[in-house]
Structures are given as structure tokens and as C-alpha cells.
Design a protein around this motif. Structure first.
Motif, mmCIF file in Angstrom:
data_model
loop_
_atom_site.group_PDB
_atom_site.id
_atom_site.type_symbol
_atom_site.label_atom_id
_atom_site.label_comp_id
_atom_site.label_asym_id
_atom_site.label_seq_id
_atom_site.Cartn_x
_atom_site.Cartn_y
_atom_site.Cartn_z
ATOM 1 N N SER A 157 0.845 -1.201 0.000
ATOM 2 C CA SER A 157 0.000 0.000 0.000
ATOM 3 C C SER A 157 0.877 1.245 0.000
ATOM 4 N N HIS A 158 0.515 2.179 -0.861
ATOM 5 C CA HIS A 158 1.219 3.469 -0.929
ATOM 6 C C HIS A 158 0.252 4.579 -0.549
ATOM 7 N N ARG A 159 0.563 5.301 0.531
ATOM 8 C CA ARG A 159 -0.217 6.473 0.919
ATOM 9 C C ARG A 159 0.513 7.721 0.428
ATOM 10 N N PHE A 160 -0.189 8.540 -0.342
ATOM 11 C CA PHE A 160 0.417 9.710 -0.952
ATOM 12 C C PHE A 160 0.562 10.834 0.078
ATOM 13 N N GLU A 161 1.610 11.603 -0.058
ATOM 14 C CA GLU A 161 1.869 12.696 0.882
ATOM 15 C C GLU A 161 0.760 13.744 0.820
ATOM 16 N N ASN A 162 0.608 14.479 1.929
ATOM 17 C CA ASN A 162 -0.429 15.496 2.008
ATOM 18 C C ASN A 162 0.018 16.596 2.968
ATOM 19 N N ASP A 163 -0.614 17.749 2.860
ATOM 20 C CA ASP A 163 -0.301 18.877 3.737
ATOM 21 C C ASP A 163 -1.277 18.930 4.899
ATOM 22 N N PHE A 164 -0.745 19.182 6.113
ATOM 23 C CA PHE A 164 -1.557 19.284 7.317
ATOM 24 C C PHE A 164 -1.134 20.509 8.114
ATOM 25 N N GLN A 173 2.438 21.752 7.179
ATOM 26 C CA GLN A 173 3.577 20.882 6.911
ATOM 27 C C GLN A 173 3.192 19.759 5.954
ATOM 28 N N ASP A 174 4.156 19.393 5.114
ATOM 29 C CA ASP A 174 3.971 18.287 4.186
ATOM 30 C C ASP A 174 4.412 16.996 4.875
ATOM 31 N N ILE A 175 3.516 15.984 4.895
ATOM 32 C CA ILE A 175 3.807 14.726 5.573
ATOM 33 C C ILE A 175 3.712 13.574 4.574
ATOM 34 N N GLN A 176 4.767 12.770 4.510
ATOM 35 C CA GLN A 176 4.785 11.538 3.730
ATOM 36 C C GLN A 176 4.749 10.386 4.736
ATOM 37 N N GLU A 212 8.175 17.518 5.748
ATOM 38 C CA GLU A 212 8.862 18.524 4.944
ATOM 39 C C GLU A 212 10.130 17.955 4.301
ATOM 40 N N GLY A 213 10.042 16.686 3.873
ATOM 41 C CA GLY A 213 11.166 16.056 3.205
ATOM 42 C C GLY A 213 12.252 15.535 4.122
#
Length: 272
Positions: A157-164, A173-176, A212-213
Motif C-alpha cells: 500500500s502506498h499512501r500519498f503525501e499530504n499537507d496538514f 507541513q507536508d507529511i509523507q 517537509e522532506g
């Protein structure tokens, strides 16, 4: 399919203590709890003899509680959870010593409200909405040795990054959330033509998350759980009460519930 389930998750977390100037002067232990009451509703349709499409729409109540010294905060949400849809296909029909092989492809949409996004990131399936689009692929093998049924499988399963939004820092912040490889195996025992007892083990490996990478060290997760169920074959439906026990801190601590699966089939004994 429809049913009801209740799950609870509890974890201890470090909480930074700051002075009036905002400098960190110490760390205390906090506790975060998540309660999830769900009524999952799933619709299935046989597209062909070997292919079935499905849509899962969970409805329910999610409650998150954060506590530490002289502080107690609750967040509750009632509504729809993350909706998933996809299809399953029988790749190979078992015979003699060969198992049935079923492939499933699914997509999940972040339709639920993610009150505590990191809680859903660190402990999947613990909140109403996790806040990520996801794509999942799975293979399941089912082998029947009447009255024993063995099943096992694995997937990715791949969950795509999103901003919270982070209220503590007042920034977005961007979270992967990391990649997930999962697996399961179990056994069912047919007591008679109506009742089957089953036990299964499910596990996963979830890679480190990135904010944030930047890699967040120590966030590799390995949720493991045991599931016990009784499957009751009624003339026009299947009833399955179940309970699940989390085996690691990365898993929902406990879940229990019941599902009803209505079917359209002929049963000469009842005249259907």
C-alpha cells in the motif's frame, strides 16, 4: 455488507515543557487515546463470474484524547470515514493441491476528517479519517482441506503525501506517511455446514515517515494483530462476530464487532 465495530488505541508520548520565552526546559510523559466506533457499509457487485467490484463507505464516531500534567484535550468527529473502492479478481481456481488465487486492487480517498493526522499516520485504522489518498494491491491464497481452510496473502500500500496544519507551530507541513508492505495467514475450521471458527494473524512493515522532506528517525512501525471470528452461514446472509488483539504499540490495542453479509443465492431447503 454492514456491521458495527469498536476500537481503542492508547500510547504514551513525550511532551516538551517550555518556559515563557518558548525555550524547551524539559520533557514529561503524555498519553494519547483514540476511540473509534464504526458502521462500515460495503456494496459488492459481480461484474463477471471471476471479477467483483466493491465500494466501502465507513460511517461512525472518532474521539481523540491528549492528556498530560494539568492538560486534557478532546477532539470528536461524527460522519463519514475514508472511502475505498476497487475490484477483486479470481486469477486461479483451486483444485486438489492448488489454492484459489484472488487479486485485489483498491484506492482510498481521504473523505474523513483527520483531526490528529499523526495519530492516523503512526497507527493506521485508529481514527475516522487518516487524511491520505492511498493505492493498494493484494494477493490472497485460499486452500481447502475439508473441513479445514488455510489462507494466506500479502500486499503493498502506498499512501500519498499530504499537507496538514500544525497548530503547535502555526504552520502547514507536508507529511509523507511511509510505504506499507503487509501480510496475513490463518486457518478456518468448519464445525458443521453452518458454523466456521477462524483464527488469523496479520502484520505489516511501514517505513519511516517524512515531514517537509526530512526523515523522522524512529518512526518505522510494525503493527501485528490476532483476529478470532465465528462465521455463521444463514440462508440469506453470513453473520460474523469477531475480536482483534493488537500485539505491538503500533497497532490498535483492541477491536471487536460483528458484520452481516447479505447474499442473493438459491437455497432449496428454504425455498429461495
Amino acid at each position: 455488507d454492514y456491521g458495527v465495530s469498536y476500537a481503542i488505541t492508547e500510547n504514551d508520548i513525550p511532551v516538551a515543557v517550555t518556559n515563557v520565552g518558548g525555550d524547551v526546559v524539559g520533557v514529561i510523559e503524555g498519553n494519547i487515546k483514540s476511540r473509534l466506533l464504526l458502521t462500515p457499509v460495503e456494496f459488492r457487485y459481480g461484474v463477471t463470474e471471476r471479477t467483483q467490484a466493491f465500494v466501502n463507505v465507513p460511517l461512525g464516531w472518532s474521539n481523540s484524547e491528549l492528556t498530560f500534567t494539568d492538560f486534557d484535550e478532546f477532539e470528536s468527529e461524527i460522519g463519514i470515514g475514508d472511502v475505498s473502492a476497487g475490484f477483486s479478481m479470481m486469477l486461479c481456481e483451486g483444485c486438489q493441491y492448488k489454492p484459489d488465487v484472488i487479486a485485489t486492487l483498491a484506492c482510498t480517498a481521504p473523505t474523513g476528517n483527520a483531526d490528529f493526522p499523526l495519530l492516523g499516520t503512526l497507527t493506521p485504522n485508529s481514527v475516522l479519517g487518516e487524511g491520505y489518498w492511498a493505492a493498494t494491491a493484494q494477493l490472497l491464497f485460499i486452500h481447502t482441506y475439508d473441513p479445514i481452510v488455510l489462507f494466506w496473502g500479502f500486499g503493498y500500500s502506498h499512501r500519498f503525501e499530504n499537507d496538514f496544519y500544525n497548530p503547535a507551530l502555526d504552520i502547514v507541513q507536508d507529511i509523507q506517511p511511509g510505504e506499507t508492505a503487509f501480510y496475513q495467514f490463518g486457518v478456518g475450521f468448519g464445525v458443521n455446514e453452518w458454523i466456521t471458527l477462524s483464527t488469523s494473524f496479520a502484520g505489516a512493515y511501514i517505513s519511516e515517515l517524512y515531514i517537509e522532506g526530512d526523515r523522522v528517525e524512529g518512526t518505522i512501525r510494525e503493527p501485528l494483530r490476532l483476529r478470532f471470528a465465528v462465521t455463521i452461514n444463514a440462508p440469506d446472509k453470513v453473520i460474523e462476530p469477531f475480536t482483534e488483539i493488537g500485539m505491538t504499540d503500533d497497532t490498535v490495542d483492541a477491536r471487536f464487532g460483528i458484520t452481516w453479509t447479505h447474499t442473493h443465492r438459491r437455497n432449496d431447503c428454504y425455498g429461495y
